[in-house]
Design a protein around this motif. Structure first.
Motif, PDB file in Angstrom:
ATOM      1  N   HIS A  26      24.618  10.637 -17.927  1.00  0.00           N
ATOM      2  CA  HIS A  26      25.109   9.329 -17.497  1.00  0.00           C
ATOM      3  C   HIS A  26      24.407   8.226 -18.283  1.00  0.00           C
ATOM      4  O   HIS A  26      23.458   8.470 -19.017  1.00  0.00           O
ATOM      5  CB  HIS A  26      24.838   9.132 -16.002  1.00  0.00           C
ATOM      6  N   CYS A  81      29.436  11.614 -19.374  1.00  0.00           N
ATOM      7  CA  CYS A  81      30.176  11.100 -18.216  1.00  0.00           C
ATOM      8  C   CYS A  81      31.191  10.049 -18.682  1.00  0.00           C
ATOM      9  O   CYS A  81      30.816   9.002 -19.211  1.00  0.00           O
ATOM     10  CB  CYS A  81      29.216  10.499 -17.191  1.00  0.00           C
ATOM     11  N   CYS A  84      30.755   6.524 -16.942  1.00  0.00           N
ATOM     12  CA  CYS A  84      29.694   5.683 -17.516  1.00  0.00           C
ATOM     13  C   CYS A  84      30.103   5.205 -18.907  1.00  0.00           C
ATOM     14  O   CYS A  84      29.897   4.051 -19.278  1.00  0.00           O
ATOM     15  CB  CYS A  84      28.394   6.478 -17.630  1.00  0.00           C
TER      16      CYS A  84
HETATM   17 ZN   LIG Z   1      28.284   8.481 -14.992  1.00  0.00          ZN
END
Ligand SMILES: [Zn+2]
Ligand SMILES: [Zn+2]
Ligand SMILES: [Zn+2]
Length: 225
Positions: A26, A81, A84
């Motif tokens: 992330h 991710c 993100c």
């Molecule tokens: Zn994330």
């Protein structure tokens, strides 16, 4: 990557963080994190006792030695991710690069172009969220990104390469397909280094119904099956 470079706020506002409740890399907003650290120090709390959250809202831990959340980071080649990543792209103005990142997985297949049209339609339509935070626009883009068309080959090709699996005269895996890995069954962390591979029981071709629903909503002609 030195810690000092990571702390260069102008260039590297976002650091790479490990999710604490599942695999995945992330992005953490360092400006927010250091502000939280500063106020916690004033309140007499220890740094280690503070919970950190990624920009998509997952409990995460900053891994400083991995450096900033950028496109050329080798740590982010897998399990990046999407939620993100879109927040970072919208904040840094790297939308084109972000789109190319997901289109590359289609391996040049024209189904990738459908994805580009969907991204473009969402960018023109969905309301933006607050700065450097997940919102309607970034989350819908990430939803589409997770259902992106991904070019895959058979398990033997993945393990040993096409020539060893099918013979030197075979240039392309006969089982090559463009699938949605989000809708298909893929291996988890139990598969070790073969994590994230489709196994054959549930393979959903691209474009999946999630992409088709988006295409229909935005009046994009899919006609690719
Ligand atoms: Zn994330
Ligand atoms: Zn899908
Ligand atoms: Zn193969």
């Amino acid at each position: 990557m030195s810690a000092q470079m990571v702390e260069d706020y102008d260039s590297y506002r976002f650091g790479i963080a490990a999710g604490l409740s599942g695999p995945g890399w992330h992005a953490i907003d360092l400006e927010v994190m250091w502000a939280n650290w500063a106020s916690s120090r004033a309140a007499g709390l220890k740094r280690e006792d503070l919970e950190a959250f990624s920009v998509c809202g997952a409990r995460s831990q900053l891994v400083r030695k991995l450096g900033p959340f950028t496109y050329d980071s080798r740590w982010l080649e897998k399990l990046r991710c999407e939620r993100c990543s879109w927040v970072v792209a919208l904040n840094r103005g790297t939308v084109e690069q972000e789109i190319e990142l997901y289109l590359a997985d289609a391996g040049g297949d024209r189904r990738g172009e459908l994805l580009r049209q969907i991204f473009t339609a969402i960018l023109a339509d969905a309301p933006p969220g607050p700065e450097a935070t997940a919102g309607h626009r970034s989350e819908l883009l990430a939803h589409a990104a997770r259902h992106r068309p991904v070019g895959t080959v058979c398990a033997d090709c993945t393990r040993q390469g096409c020539a060893d699996a099918h013979g030197a005269e075979v240039a392309v895996c006969p089982d090559a397909a463009v699938v949605c890995t989000e809708c298909s069954f893929t291996t988890g962390s139990w598969a070790g280094q073969w994590q994230g591979v489709t196994t054959g029981e549930c393979v959903v071709g691209a474009p999946c119904s999630a992409l088709l629903a988006l295409a229909e909503h935005y009046g994009i002609e899919a006609g690719l099956r």
